[in-house]
Motif scaffolding. Structure first.
Motif, PDB file in Angstrom:
ATOM      1  N   GLN A 108      -0.993  17.991 -16.783  1.00  0.00           N
ATOM      2  CA  GLN A 108      -1.416  17.754 -18.158  1.00  0.00           C
ATOM      3  C   GLN A 108      -2.888  18.085 -18.378  1.00  0.00           C
ATOM      4  O   GLN A 108      -3.367  18.025 -19.512  1.00  0.00           O
ATOM      5  N   GLU A 109      -3.610  18.423 -17.279  1.00  0.00           N
ATOM      6  CA  GLU A 109      -5.047  18.707 -17.365  1.00  0.00           C
ATOM      7  C   GLU A 109      -5.770  17.583 -18.115  1.00  0.00           C
ATOM      8  O   GLU A 109      -6.546  17.813 -19.023  1.00  0.00           O
ATOM      9  N   ARG A 110      -5.510  16.374 -17.672  1.00  0.00           N
ATOM     10  CA  ARG A 110      -6.017  15.202 -18.391  1.00  0.00           C
ATOM     11  C   ARG A 110      -7.499  14.936 -18.150  1.00  0.00           C
ATOM     12  O   ARG A 110      -8.198  14.485 -19.038  1.00  0.00           O
ATOM     13  N   PHE A 111      -7.965  15.212 -16.936  1.00  0.00           N
ATOM     14  CA  PHE A 111      -9.328  14.812 -16.584  1.00  0.00           C
ATOM     15  C   PHE A 111     -10.225  16.000 -16.299  1.00  0.00           C
ATOM     16  O   PHE A 111      -9.769  17.072 -15.913  1.00  0.00           O
ATOM     17  N   PHE A 112     -11.542  15.788 -16.483  1.00  0.00           N
ATOM     18  CA  PHE A 112     -12.525  16.749 -16.019  1.00  0.00           C
ATOM     19  C   PHE A 112     -12.567  16.672 -14.495  1.00  0.00           C
ATOM     20  O   PHE A 112     -12.614  15.590 -13.925  1.00  0.00           O
TER      21      PHE A 112
ATOM     22  N   HIS B  17       0.807  -1.219   0.000  1.00  0.00           N
ATOM     23  CA  HIS B  17       0.000   0.000   0.000  1.00  0.00           C
ATOM     24  C   HIS B  17       0.841   1.271   0.000  1.00  0.00           C
ATOM     25  O   HIS B  17       0.521   2.235  -0.710  1.00  0.00           O
ATOM     26  N   GLU B  18       1.913   1.303   0.786  1.00  0.00           N
ATOM     27  CA  GLU B  18       2.692   2.536   0.897  1.00  0.00           C
ATOM     28  C   GLU B  18       3.331   2.918  -0.428  1.00  0.00           C
ATOM     29  O   GLU B  18       3.288   4.081  -0.843  1.00  0.00           O
ATOM     30  N   ARG B  19       3.922   1.948  -1.105  1.00  0.00           N
ATOM     31  CA  ARG B  19       4.559   2.238  -2.387  1.00  0.00           C
ATOM     32  C   ARG B  19       3.517   2.657  -3.424  1.00  0.00           C
ATOM     33  O   ARG B  19       3.748   3.560  -4.233  1.00  0.00           O
ATOM     34  N   ILE B  20       2.358   2.004  -3.393  1.00  0.00           N
ATOM     35  CA  ILE B  20       1.289   2.335  -4.338  1.00  0.00           C
ATOM     36  C   ILE B  20       0.778   3.755  -4.082  1.00  0.00           C
ATOM     37  O   ILE B  20       0.568   4.522  -5.025  1.00  0.00           O
ATOM     38  N   ALA B  21       0.592   4.112  -2.822  1.00  0.00           N
ATOM     39  CA  ALA B  21       0.104   5.453  -2.483  1.00  0.00           C
ATOM     40  C   ALA B  21       1.060   6.520  -2.985  1.00  0.00           C
ATOM     41  O   ALA B  21       0.636   7.550  -3.535  1.00  0.00           O
ATOM     42  N   LYS B  22       2.357   6.276  -2.835  1.00  0.00           N
ATOM     43  CA  LYS B  22       3.357   7.238  -3.305  1.00  0.00           C
ATOM     44  C   LYS B  22       3.307   7.366  -4.823  1.00  0.00           C
ATOM     45  O   LYS B  22       3.350   8.482  -5.356  1.00  0.00           O
ATOM     46  N   ARG B  23       3.174   6.243  -5.513  1.00  0.00           N
ATOM     47  CA  ARG B  23       3.114   6.281  -6.985  1.00  0.00           C
ATOM     48  C   ARG B  23       1.866   7.037  -7.450  1.00  0.00           C
ATOM     49  O   ARG B  23       1.935   7.845  -8.379  1.00  0.00           O
ATOM     50  N   GLN B  24       0.755   6.784  -6.811  1.00  0.00           N
ATOM     51  CA  GLN B  24      -0.485   7.427  -7.232  1.00  0.00           C
ATOM     52  C   GLN B  24      -0.467   8.926  -6.965  1.00  0.00           C
ATOM     53  O   GLN B  24      -1.033   9.702  -7.737  1.00  0.00           O
ATOM     54  N   GLN B  25       0.195   9.342  -5.895  1.00  0.00           N
ATOM     55  CA  GLN B  25       0.360  10.771  -5.651  1.00  0.00           C
ATOM     56  C   GLN B  25       1.174  11.419  -6.762  1.00  0.00           C
ATOM     57  O   GLN B  25       0.841  12.515  -7.249  1.00  0.00           O
ATOM     58  N   GLU B  26       2.241  10.746  -7.183  1.00  0.00           N
ATOM     59  CA  GLU B  26       3.071  11.266  -8.270  1.00  0.00           C
ATOM     60  C   GLU B  26       2.291  11.332  -9.581  1.00  0.00           C
ATOM     61  O   GLU B  26       2.414  12.296 -10.342  1.00  0.00           O
ATOM     62  N   LEU B  27       1.465  10.304  -9.820  1.00  0.00           N
ATOM     63  CA  LEU B  27       0.661  10.299 -11.037  1.00  0.00           C
ATOM     64  C   LEU B  27      -0.361  11.429 -11.025  1.00  0.00           C
ATOM     65  O   LEU B  27      -0.598  12.079 -12.056  1.00  0.00           O
ATOM     66  N   GLU B  28      -0.974  11.672  -9.874  1.00  0.00           N
ATOM     67  CA  GLU B  28      -1.977  12.729  -9.789  1.00  0.00           C
ATOM     68  C   GLU B  28      -1.376  14.095 -10.084  1.00  0.00           C
ATOM     69  O   GLU B  28      -2.017  14.953 -10.701  1.00  0.00           O
ATOM     70  N   ILE B  29      -0.130  14.305  -9.658  1.00  0.00           N
ATOM     71  CA  ILE B  29       0.551  15.570  -9.962  1.00  0.00           C
ATOM     72  C   ILE B  29       0.741  15.716 -11.466  1.00  0.00           C
ATOM     73  O   ILE B  29       0.491  16.780 -12.052  1.00  0.00           O
ATOM     74  N   LEU B  30       1.161  14.621 -12.114  1.00  0.00           N
ATOM     75  CA  LEU B  30       1.343  14.646 -13.568  1.00  0.00           C
ATOM     76  C   LEU B  30       0.017  14.856 -14.290  1.00  0.00           C
ATOM     77  O   LEU B  30      -0.061  15.624 -15.257  1.00  0.00           O
ATOM     78  N   TYR B  31      -1.028  14.176 -13.831  1.00  0.00           N
ATOM     79  CA  TYR B  31      -2.347  14.327 -14.455  1.00  0.00           C
ATOM     80  C   TYR B  31      -2.818  15.785 -14.357  1.00  0.00           C
ATOM     81  O   TYR B  31      -3.392  16.329 -15.306  1.00  0.00           O
ATOM     82  N   ALA B  32      -2.587  16.398 -13.180  1.00  0.00           N
ATOM     83  CA  ALA B  32      -3.017  17.784 -12.988  1.00  0.00           C
ATOM     84  C   ALA B  32      -2.244  18.719 -13.912  1.00  0.00           C
ATOM     85  O   ALA B  32      -2.815  19.644 -14.510  1.00  0.00           O
TER      86      ALA B  32
END
Length: 284
Positions: free
Chosen positions: A279-283, A262-277
């Motif tokens: 890139q303005e990928r999602f509504f 869980h800890e490694r996954i949470a860190k990866r998903q936080q990094e992905l969310e920064i990239l998504y933001a």
């Protein structure tokens, strides 16, 4: 407006509604049986908005007020109930369709129950641990098996790195040449079985990579070769293959990985969310 249903009115106006009005509209669409009896205050309380927001929603949809909007909701709800008892040619046809729907859902329920009974938890956790430890994961699915393979590839890629996938028609040597004895190769193989799955398994064996088979039975061609074989609708004489059972099995794997890493996954998903933001990928 009289010819349009509440669903149509909400859909047409949704983009122009305020966030609070959207919440109220969604509650009304999902709980029409409750909304027919609730006051504007009660609808707002259930939707998490104010009474004023609910009233403004009625105005935004073209009604003179909440009472007129509720009257429309009530009429549509009653009309739907009356259709349940209205016996004509169309209702007979609808009943036949409902029976078809029920037969399919009942069959899927039996398959999922069988999946629960047949699954070997030790093999599930063995696959989960292999997918967590692997230096890279290669997902192979060919022909009709590619759809489930891609779902798993895309979901797994959200929670760990170094995940790769075949094409529906084969795999490139360049994509698999870096597999090692620390890698995991997940191969999807359902009838009609494709020869590419066996070719990929053969290559993975030469690299000493661990093979995880997602297939319909233990003794399928790929099931016999894998270190871990996870089956879906084994022993079910259904005459067709269940997509629901495959996705359910894959969701178990994803949930297990999330639980143990869980800890490694949470860190990866936080990094992905920064990239998504960025890139303005999602509504939002």
């Amino acid at each position: 407006m009289d010819k349009k249903t509440m669903s149509q009115l909400i859909k047409e106006s949704y983009s122009s509604l305020s966030p609070g009005q959207r919440k109220a509209a969604e509650f009304i669409m999902e709980h029409a049986d409750e909304a027919v009896l609730l006051t504007a205050f009660q609808v707002g309380k259930n939707a998490g908005v104010s009474e004023t927001t609910v009233i403004r929603l009625a105005y935004a949809l073209g009604f003179s007020g909440y009472s007129q909007m509720q009257d429309r909701i009530r009429k549509e709800w009653l009309a739907g109930k009356q259709m349940d008892y209205f016996e004509d040619d169309s209702s007979i046809e609808n009943a036949a369709k409902e029976n078809l729907f029920r037969r399919v859902i009942d069959q899927e329920r039996k398959i999922l129950r069988q999946l629960l009974d047949q699954v070997d938890e030790r093999e599930i956790w063995k696959a989960i641990d292999a997918l967590i430890r692997a230096d890279r994961v290669y997902v192979g699915g060919f022909g009709s098996s590619f759809a489930a393979a891609y779902w798993f590839y895309y979901t797994l890629k959200q929670i760990r790195g170094n995940v790769y996938i075949s094409s529906p028609n084969g795999f490139l040597s360049e994509d698999v040449c870096d597999l090692t004895d620390q890698s995991a190769v997940v191969i999807f193989s359902f009838p009609r079985y494709r020869k590419e799955a066996l070719k990929l398994a053969s290559f993975a064996e030469r690299q000493d990579s661990g093979i995880i088979a997602i297939t319909d039975r233990q003794l399928s061609p790929i099931g016999q070769l894998a270190a871990v074989t996870l089956t879906t609708d084994e022993l079910m004489d259904s005459g067709h293959h269940s997509a629901a059972s495959v996705i359910s099995l894959l969701e178990v794997l994803i949930a297990g990985i999330d639980e143990r890493d869980h800890e490694r996954i949470a860190k990866r998903q936080q990094e992905l969310e920064i990239l998504y933001a960025e890139q303005e990928r999602f509504f939002e």
